[in-house]
Design a protein around this motif. Structure first.
Motif, PDB file in Angstrom:
ATOM      1  N   THR A 170      34.939  49.444  60.367  1.00 34.82           N
ATOM      2  CA  THR A 170      35.828  49.279  61.515  1.00 34.82           C
ATOM      3  C   THR A 170      35.182  49.888  62.750  1.00 34.82           C
ATOM      4  N   TRP A 171      35.778  49.609  63.903  1.00 30.64           N
ATOM      5  CA  TRP A 171      35.253  50.017  65.196  1.00 30.64           C
ATOM      6  C   TRP A 171      36.236  50.963  65.876  1.00 30.64           C
ATOM      7  N   PRO A 172      35.948  51.464  67.065  1.00 31.14           N
ATOM      8  CA  PRO A 172      36.848  52.431  67.704  1.00 31.14           C
ATOM      9  C   PRO A 172      38.306  51.983  67.702  1.00 31.14           C
ATOM     10  N   ASN A 173      39.176  52.952  67.486  1.00 27.54           N
ATOM     11  CA  ASN A 173      40.624  52.730  67.419  1.00 27.54           C
ATOM     12  C   ASN A 173      41.023  51.804  66.277  1.00 27.54           C
ATOM     13  N   GLY A 174      40.181  51.757  65.248  1.00 27.60           N
ATOM     14  CA  GLY A 174      40.517  50.968  64.075  1.00 27.60           C
ATOM     15  C   GLY A 174      40.384  49.477  64.263  1.00 27.60           C
ATOM     16  N   ALA A 175      39.747  49.030  65.341  1.00 29.31           N
ATOM     17  CA  ALA A 175      39.592  47.586  65.585  1.00 29.31           C
ATOM     18  C   ALA A 175      38.724  46.960  64.505  1.00 29.31           C
ATOM     19  N   LYS A 176      39.021  45.703  64.183  1.00 31.61           N
ATOM     20  CA  LYS A 176      38.300  45.004  63.121  1.00 31.61           C
ATOM     21  C   LYS A 176      36.947  44.478  63.579  1.00 31.61           C
ATOM     22  N   TRP A 177      36.777  44.300  64.890  1.00 31.45           N
ATOM     23  CA  TRP A 177      35.496  43.823  65.390  1.00 31.45           C
ATOM     24  C   TRP A 177      35.284  44.351  66.802  1.00 31.45           C
ATOM     25  N   ALA A 178      34.118  44.130  67.362  1.00 29.13           N
ATOM     26  CA  ALA A 178      33.775  44.738  68.635  1.00 29.13           C
ATOM     27  C   ALA A 178      33.077  43.736  69.549  1.00 29.13           C
ATOM     28  N   VAL A 444      39.922  42.910  70.116  1.00 25.53           N
ATOM     29  CA  VAL A 444      38.559  43.392  69.937  1.00 25.53           C
ATOM     30  C   VAL A 444      38.437  44.800  70.520  1.00 25.53           C
ATOM     31  N   ALA A 445      37.505  45.585  70.014  1.00 26.72           N
ATOM     32  CA  ALA A 445      37.161  46.871  70.620  1.00 26.72           C
ATOM     33  C   ALA A 445      36.011  46.638  71.595  1.00 26.72           C
ATOM     34  N   PHE A 446      36.233  46.914  72.863  1.00 33.18           N
ATOM     35  CA  PHE A 446      35.160  46.797  73.845  1.00 33.18           C
ATOM     36  C   PHE A 446      34.320  48.071  73.788  1.00 33.18           C
ATOM     37  N   VAL A 447      33.039  47.922  73.509  1.00 32.43           N
ATOM     38  CA  VAL A 447      32.169  49.067  73.274  1.00 32.43           C
ATOM     39  C   VAL A 447      30.908  48.944  74.125  1.00 32.43           C
ATOM     40  N   ASN A 448      30.225  50.071  74.294  1.00 31.09           N
ATOM     41  CA  ASN A 448      28.881  50.019  74.874  1.00 31.09           C
ATOM     42  C   ASN A 448      27.868  50.397  73.805  1.00 31.09           C
ATOM     43  N   GLY A 449      26.613  50.455  74.176  1.00 29.81           N
ATOM     44  CA  GLY A 449      25.582  50.729  73.183  1.00 29.81           C
ATOM     45  C   GLY A 449      25.746  52.087  72.525  1.00 29.81           C
ATOM     46  N   SER A 450      26.149  53.091  73.301  1.00 33.59           N
ATOM     47  CA  SER A 450      26.339  54.427  72.733  1.00 33.59           C
ATOM     48  C   SER A 450      27.451  54.439  71.696  1.00 33.59           C
ATOM     49  N   ASP A 451      28.510  53.688  71.949  1.00 35.55           N
ATOM     50  CA  ASP A 451      29.598  53.584  70.967  1.00 35.55           C
ATOM     51  C   ASP A 451      29.091  52.983  69.665  1.00 35.55           C
ATOM     52  N   ILE A 452      28.274  51.947  69.775  1.00 33.98           N
ATOM     53  CA  ILE A 452      27.751  51.281  68.583  1.00 33.98           C
ATOM     54  C   ILE A 452      26.838  52.220  67.803  1.00 33.98           C
ATOM     55  N   LEU A 453      25.972  52.929  68.524  1.00 34.65           N
ATOM     56  CA  LEU A 453      25.105  53.894  67.859  1.00 34.65           C
ATOM     57  C   LEU A 453      25.915  54.949  67.128  1.00 34.65           C
ATOM     58  N   GLY A 454      26.975  55.437  67.767  1.00 31.85           N
ATOM     59  CA  GLY A 454      27.813  56.440  67.131  1.00 31.85           C
ATOM     60  C   GLY A 454      28.495  55.915  65.891  1.00 31.85           C
ATOM     61  N   ALA A 455      28.978  54.672  65.945  1.00 29.74           N
ATOM     62  CA  ALA A 455      29.653  54.090  64.784  1.00 29.74           C
ATOM     63  C   ALA A 455      28.673  53.873  63.638  1.00 29.74           C
ATOM     64  N   ILE A 456      27.464  53.410  63.938  1.00 26.87           N
ATOM     65  CA  ILE A 456      26.460  53.194  62.894  1.00 26.87           C
ATOM     66  C   ILE A 456      26.022  54.528  62.296  1.00 26.87           C
ATOM     67  N   SER A 457      25.849  55.534  63.147  1.00 24.65           N
ATOM     68  CA  SER A 457      25.453  56.856  62.660  1.00 24.65           C
ATOM     69  C   SER A 457      26.512  57.428  61.729  1.00 24.65           C
ATOM     70  N   LYS A 458      27.780  57.258  62.083  1.00 30.93           N
ATOM     71  CA  LYS A 458      28.869  57.729  61.236  1.00 30.93           C
ATOM     72  C   LYS A 458      28.862  56.999  59.889  1.00 30.93           C
ATOM     73  N   GLN A 459      28.616  55.684  59.944  1.00 28.69           N
ATOM     74  CA  GLN A 459      28.599  54.898  58.717  1.00 28.69           C
ATOM     75  C   GLN A 459      27.429  55.307  57.826  1.00 28.69           C
ATOM     76  N   LYS A 460      26.288  55.607  58.424  1.00 28.73           N
ATOM     77  CA  LYS A 460      25.127  56.059  57.652  1.00 28.73           C
ATOM     78  C   LYS A 460      25.436  57.347  56.907  1.00 28.73           C
ATOM     79  N   SER A 461      26.155  58.261  57.570  1.00 30.67           N
ATOM     80  CA  SER A 461      26.443  59.543  56.933  1.00 30.67           C
ATOM     81  C   SER A 461      27.437  59.394  55.789  1.00 30.67           C
ATOM     82  N   THR A 462      28.385  58.463  55.927  1.00 26.87           N
ATOM     83  CA  THR A 462      29.376  58.290  54.861  1.00 26.87           C
ATOM     84  C   THR A 462      28.848  57.457  53.700  1.00 26.87           C
ATOM     85  N   SER A 463      27.802  56.633  53.960  1.00 23.65           N
ATOM     86  CA  SER A 463      27.254  55.789  52.889  1.00 23.65           C
ATOM     87  C   SER A 463      26.025  56.391  52.245  1.00 23.65           C
ATOM     88  N   ALA A 464      25.605  57.571  52.745  1.00 29.38           N
ATOM     89  CA  ALA A 464      24.403  58.204  52.192  1.00 29.38           C
ATOM     90  C   ALA A 464      24.636  58.687  50.781  1.00 29.38           C
TER      91      ALA A 464
END
Length: 464
Positions: A170-178, A444-464
């Motif tokens: 999921t994306w910021p605020n629980g959105a299903k897509w971004a 949709v969740a409107f995001v910028n590149g930093s938001d996407i990086l943060g979401a991917i980084s969070k996902q990496k830590s939870t899937s490690a």
């Protein structure tokens, strides 16, 4: 223009490398992937994949055999490396363990890694791999994120094993897509030229005089970054501005910016102070012996004030897979968003989520994130591209947008600032508004590149 020679011999891509690369991205696509073994028969895994690539990845052929079309999620999906089309796509072994009878690992690696453009010799006048030579064009699936369908097959098989549902990320605020809205700032001061040229060709001397007077006494219609920011904000959205630090033409005469970067300093500062993300639009090189350059950190500092952690997109979407992954290896930037076809909207790597490109020289994933480009305004109406009418644009894009929403992906939209000029009635403010209204209506969740990086980084830590 031919592709450049291989700078160093590519590393062999083993089945283990392909498996690790693909599963890394699969685990980033879902939030609760269990720790089960997935692999080919000789691995004796819990989930078995039919190995059907043969010697393909030991050679340099850019194109595999034609895919078989199979039904999945109500769609006819192309499956490459499918040696047993007579068997069900997904079946249970007598032991109760599921087997996938198409080699979705090799298929996903082939598409996601960009194998076809790395080994193809075809390039256009800008050094880009042409859409016309892609498997996406040949088999008609540029608007289908095929790798996401392969991942859904994997997901369904895993759910047979663990007896619970895997949830898409999921994306910021629980959105299903971004949605990632971007603006490449190529021009700020040239709007008057087209009108003046038209008046000159008509021998409309009063009209020409009026255009010249407006040019010297009024702000140019494309000097509109504040208006662009306000327009995006009116949809409850955010966007990213990417600036060109080079105003000189490229060695082949291709234009870069119509402004010197110091002329845009005040506009850039106002955007940054307002919390707007600013990135680098890497220029078309003025030195023909250095087609992509290695000065990105220095160029970013001229634009953003920092040499590291920046986002970038190459001017004219120039991406050379034989050079750039290794060239970018030591550049400490945050993300790239170049990988889209200029000629057609859709999925250049057949995937609707951010991913790590493959470095064939090193035989491993790149160390930077790619946020693939799905829609560029110029693609929609340019005389060399699709030539859609204004009324055709949103209906044409909607099936692709539905695919991104289905798989919880990111829609990356490039809308140049000059196309916020009301004088543009083909890919102008009205067409941008229609797309934004659609995105907003679909939560949709409107995001910028930093938001996407943060979401991917969070996902990496939870899937490690």
């Amino acid at each position: 223009m031919p592709a450049p020679a291989f700078p160093t011999p590519p590393q062999p891509v083993s089945a283990e490398t392909r498996l690790a690369y693909v599963l890394r991205h699969f685990r980033l696509a879902y939030e609760n992937v269990p720790d089960i073994s997935i692999g080919y028969a000789y691995h004796q895994p819990q989930l078995q994949i039919a190995e059907s690539a043969g010697e393909f990845f030991n050679d340099t052929n850019p194109y595999p055999a034609a895919p078989n079309m199979r039904e999945w999620l109500g769609q006819s999906v192309p499956f490459f490396f499918d040696a047993a089309p007579h068997k069900p796509l997904l079946e249970l072994l007598p032991s109760g363990r599921p087997t996938i009878n198409a080699d979705v690992i090799s298929g996903a690696f082939y598409l996601l890694s960009g194998w076809q453009e790395y080994y193809s010799e075809e390039r256009d006048q800008h050094g880009r791999f042409p859409y016309a030579d892609s498997v996406q064009q040949q088999y008609g699936f540029v608007t289908m994120p095929v790798v996401n369908y392969y991942f859904d097959v994997l997901k369904t098989a895993i759910e047979h094993i663990v007896d619970y549902s895997l949830q898409p990320r999921t994306w910021p605020n629980g959105a299903k897509w971004a949605a990632f809205i971007t603006h490449d700032i190529d021009n700020l001061y040239s709007a008057w030229k087209a009108s003046a040229k038209a008046a000159f060709q008509r021998r409309d001397w009063p009209g020409l005089a009026r255009q010249l007077w407006q040019h010297f006494t009024q702000k140019d219609a494309w000097d509109n970054l504040e208006e662009v920011k306000q327009t995006v904000a009116s949809y409850g959205a955010k966007s990213t501005f990417l600036f060109l630090p080079e105003h000189r033409k490229a060695a082949n005469g291709t234009p870069n910016a119509d402004y010197k970067i110091r002329e845009a300093d005040r506009s850039i500062s106002l955007l940054i102070n307002a919390g707007i993300e600013v990135g680098l639009h890497a220029p078309y090189r003025t030195n023909e012996n250095e087609p992509f350059g290695s000065d990105l950190g220095w160029e970013s500092e001229k634009v953003t004030g920092k040499q590291t952690g920046f986002g970038l997109r190459y001017h004219y979407l120039r991406w050379e897979p034989r050079l750039m992954p290794d060239m970018l290896y030591l550049v400490n930037f945050a993300y790239d968003s170049t990988l889209g076809f200029a000629e057609h909207f859709g999925f250049r790597n057949s995937y609707c989520l951010p991913f790590y490109p493959f470095n064939f020289q090193r035989g491993e994933a790149c160390n930077f994130l790619e946020i693939p480009l799905n829609v560029m305004d110029a693609t929609l109406h340019h005389p060399r591209y699709l030539q859609l009418t204004p009324q055709e644009i949103l209906p044409a894009l909607t099936p692709m947008l539905q695919e991104i929403e289905r798989f919880g992906g990111v829609c990356t939209l490039l809308w140049h600032n000059e196309n916020f000029d009301p004088a543009n009635e083909n890919t102008g403010p009205r067409q941008f508004a229609e797309i934004m209204e659609y995105l907003r209506s679909r939560a949709v969740a409107f995001v910028n590149g930093s938001d996407i990086l943060g979401a991917i980084s969070k996902q990496k830590s939870t899937s490690a």
